[in-house]
Design an enzyme around this catalytic site. Structure first.
Site, PDB file in Angstrom:
ATOM      1  CB  CYS A  68      -1.060 -41.646  -2.114  1.00  0.00           C
ATOM      2  SG  CYS A  68      -2.327 -40.736  -1.076  1.00  0.00           S
TER       3      CYS A  68
ATOM      4  NE  ARG B 281      -3.323 -36.200   1.985  1.00  0.00           N
ATOM      5  CZ  ARG B 281      -4.293 -35.282   3.230  1.00  0.00           C
ATOM      6  NH1 ARG B 281      -3.368 -34.323   3.778  1.00  0.00           N
ATOM      7  NH2 ARG B 281      -5.542 -35.341   3.194  1.00  0.00           N
ATOM      8  CG  LEU B 282      -4.289 -36.462  -5.714  1.00  0.00           C
ATOM      9  CD1 LEU B 282      -3.749 -35.192  -6.146  1.00  0.00           C
ATOM     10  CD2 LEU B 282      -4.609 -37.414  -6.896  1.00  0.00           C
TER      11      LEU B 282
ATOM     12  CB  ILE C 250      -9.079 -37.334  -2.380  1.00  0.00           C
ATOM     13  CG1 ILE C 250      -8.082 -37.616  -3.455  1.00  0.00           C
ATOM     14  CG2 ILE C 250     -10.697 -37.447  -2.810  1.00  0.00           C
ATOM     15  CD1 ILE C 250      -8.444 -36.584  -4.699  1.00  0.00           C
TER      16      ILE C 250
ATOM     17  CG  ASN D 251      -2.420 -45.522  -3.777  1.00  0.00           C
ATOM     18  OD1 ASN D 251      -3.140 -44.497  -3.900  1.00  0.00           O
ATOM     19  ND2 ASN D 251      -2.138 -46.269  -4.713  1.00  0.00           N
ATOM     20  N   GLY D 252      -5.428 -44.925  -2.118  1.00  0.00           N
ATOM     21  CA  GLY D 252      -6.593 -45.207  -2.452  1.00  0.00           C
ATOM     22  C   GLY D 252      -7.823 -44.531  -1.560  1.00  0.00           C
TER      23      GLY D 252
ATOM     24  CG  ASP E 143     -10.118 -42.409   3.196  1.00  0.00           C
ATOM     25  OD1 ASP E 143      -9.183 -41.603   3.326  1.00  0.00           O
ATOM     26  OD2 ASP E 143     -10.070 -43.135   2.161  1.00  0.00           O
TER      27      ASP E 143
ATOM     28  CB  SER F 124     -13.773 -44.351 -15.030  1.00  0.00           C
ATOM     29  OG  SER F 124     -13.806 -45.268 -16.101  1.00  0.00           O
ATOM     30  N   GLY F 125     -16.912 -45.377 -16.386  1.00  0.00           N
ATOM     31  CA  GLY F 125     -17.440 -46.553 -16.541  1.00  0.00           C
ATOM     32  C   GLY F 125     -16.741 -47.861 -16.643  1.00  0.00           C
TER      33      GLY F 125
END
EC number: 6.3.5.4
Length: 627
Positions: free
Chosen positions: A2, A49-50, A52, A75-76, A98, A361-362
């Site tokens: 977010c 908010r996104l 997830i 956020n996270g 969470d 992602s790496g």
């Protein structure tokens, strides 16, 4: 994932609400799924908010604790929230998020709860009874948090643009940070390019109470690296590395939205995809940006990995011209200037358009497993440190000769190293990442002295923490910490956040699982010395990756920037360099001379050493920042 914001210390609720709404509106792209705010005299908290995890409206923020005393914006992601939820079983949960687990953990453990979180996060929590606010940022700085303080008023936000939108701070250039940007194409936290706007450091928190604010650290790599590998065989260490990395990947597959992975075909991204294929309950979706031109494309490597792990692979083919067309939008999305952002913008855009909301992602593999040339160079310098004890006049003469015979970026840095009184990490490492010498930057800025080198300062601070705690990390681990706290946190992670969130795409980075980081930093150099590409990592993975992936040449994201700046981007670049020269912060003639040297093909002035100045001026113009 977010965007969060807050206004602390503005008593009038109507005014605080207005300020908060403007800040929240400026970061709407970070959270298109929901918007929330909570305001009481002196405290206003906001969130975009996104969704997830738990996509229902129950995940709305700001979120209140069951007893109504705590208010949280977050956020996270907390990856171990399910385990924590089982431990905190007596809390009356109303959601599957969470976010609510943070509230439950805070009620039981207070500020110490952060030590139990495995994740990426920036959050603010208000305790009504104590009339205080805490701001926290994750250990490794994956999620950003910016703030501005004036008297008793504190503003905070996930992006600089949100603070600028508030209208409460002057849009003035932080001239003290300019030297940092000119040296390293970024500004290292806590400073930013905007005067008065600061970034909360990774592993730190801010406590706001009674009109004052204090900042303290709760985690640092030097004081938390693991000794678990001591006395163990290489076989045992490889197994533990594999187990930790697999667990890190598994944790990051928890999501209620479509997810996938970036796949370049390099070691790091291929390792993540390979491990995902072993633990995921569904076929892994992978995404690669490829080019028709063989010189720019990693398509065959990515395709080979996708075939080996039977992924649902999407190859997004772009021409360099396609990429070129996206550069203006990428620059517009840039929240803080950086010379290295458009690549991430393009990858994030095409991944989101393919229907993905979260991607692994790496990022971090090179920093943790000695994947950059700088690890070899620092090890070599230690072997040849006797050279630094030769008479200074001899070393200066040698450096001058090398620069004259073969002018280049490399020869300039060799000359700088030969001028040092010793080749310890705090002296030698900063030079390896620096764009221009201080001597040249003094000419460029017209100043007789520059601010202290921030990267050198970071390395010294790390050394001091080791001395204070009586520890001595292995050399390659010290280089890893230098890479993590400078380039990775302040360029790579910042770019990844601002460019992925421009498309409301969440990016997760398994290599930065703090348990894995702590363990690998404690492994002796003899087990990860870079005799082959990322030796410890590839050995730990066993037969997971094909040998042609392990031994392939390292490419990165290669594009014809040299040609663009001389052709398609010529007018765009020249106009901005002219404008930059008129700001009074750089010497106009020096800027023009630099531009002409690049156009003439001077090997000491590569495209990146011009482009980041173009980016700086473009950002200053776009955000109305005055000198």
């Amino acid at each position: 994932m977010c965007g969060i914001s807050g206004v602390i210390g503005v008593a009038a609720t109507e005014r605080a609400t207005g300020i908060l709404n403007v800040i929240n509106g400026a970061i709407a792209h970070r959270g298109p799924d929901d918007c929330g705010s909570w305001v009481t005299p002196g405290i206003a908290l906001g969130q975009r908010r996104l969704s997830i995890i738990d996509l229902s409206c129950a995940g709305h923020q700001p979120m209140h604790s069951a007893d109504g005393n705590l208010v949280l914006v977050f956020n996270g992601e907390i990856y171990n929230y399910r385990e924590l939820r089982q431990e905190l079983y007596d809390y009356p949960y109303q959601t599957q998020t969470d976010t609510e687990v943070i509230l439950a953990a805070w009620q039981k453990w207070g500020t110490a709860c952060v030590h139990r979180f495995n994740g990426m996060f920036a959050f603010a929590i208000h305790d009504k009874a104590r009339n205080e606010v805490y701001l926290f940022r994750d250990r490794l700085g994956i999620k950003p948090l910016y703030y501005y303080q004036s008297g008793e008023v504190v503003l905070f936000c996930s992006e600089v643009r949100g603070l600028l939108a508030s209208g409460l701070l002057p849009r003035k250039l932080n001239k003290a940070a300019l030297a940092d940007y000119l040296r390293y194409q970024t500004v290292h936290a806590p400073e930013t390019m905007v005067l008065g706007v600061l970034m909360l450091l990774p592993g730190h928190y801010m406590h706001i109470k009674d009109g004052g604010a204090t900042i303290a650290g709760y985690w640092a790599p030097e004081t938390n690296y693991s000794r678990r590998s001591e006395g163990k065989s290489y076989t045992e260490i490889k197994q533990e590395v594999y187990t930790l990395l697999q667990r890190a990947v598994e944790r990051r597959l928890v999501a209620d939205v479509p997810f996938g992975a970036f796949l370049s075909g390099g070691i790091d991204s291929s390792a993540i995809v390979g491990l995902m294929s072993r633990v995921a309950s569904q076929r892994v979706k992978t995404f690669s940006v490829t080019f028709e031109e063989e010189a720019f494309s990693e398509a065959r490597y990515a395709a080979a990995v996708a075939k080996k792990f039977n992924t649902d692979h999407t190859e997004i083919r772009l021409t360099p011209d396609n990429f070129l067309e996206l550069i203006p939008a990428a620059l517009q999305a840039m929240d803080h200037p950086s010379g290295d952002g458009p690549n991430t913008y393009v990858v994030s855009k095409v991944t989101k358009e393919a229907g993905i909301t979260m991607a692994l992602s790496g990022l971090g593999g090179d920093e943790l497993f000695a994947g950059y040339d700088v690890f070899n160079r620092m090890a070599a310098l230690q072997q040849y440190r006797w050279v630094a004890r030769l008479p200074l006049a001899v070393r200066r003469a040698a450096g001058f000769t090398i620069r004259k015979l073969k002018p280049s970026v490399a020869s300039t840095k060799i000359s700088e190293l030969l001028n040092l009184s010793s080749w310890d990490l705090s002296g030698a490492y900063p030079i390896t990442r620096q764009f221009y010498t201080d001597e040249f930057l003094q000419q460029l800025t017209g100043r007789t002295s520059l601010e202290e080198n921030r990267v050198q300062q970071l390395v010294r601070e790390s050394n001091n923490r080791q001395v204070q705690h009586g520890v001595n990390m292995p050399l390659l681990s010290q280089v890893s910490v230098a890479e993590i706290t400078s380039y990775m946190q302040n360029t790579l992670l910042r770019d990844t956040d601002q460019m992925s969130m421009a498309h409301a795409l969440e990016v997760r980075v398994p290599f930065l699982d703090y348990e894995l980081v702590e363990y690998v930093l404690g492994v002796p150099d003899s087990y990860k010395y870079p005799t082959s590409p990322k030796k410890l990592l590839t050995d730990a993975l066993g037969d997971l990756l094909p040998m042609d992936i392990i031994n392939r040449p390292k490419m990165g994201f290669i594009l014809p920037w040299q040609n663009w700046l001389r052709q398609e981007l010529y007018t765009f670049a020249e106009q901005r360099l002219n404008s930059l020269g008129k700001r009074g912060i750089l010497v106009p003639q020096e800027v023009q001379q630099l531009w002409q040297r690049f156009l003439a093909g001077d090997p000491a002035v590569t495209w990146a050493r011009v482009w980041y100045l173009v980016v700086l001026e473009n950002w200053l113009e776009a955000h109305g920042i005055e000198a």
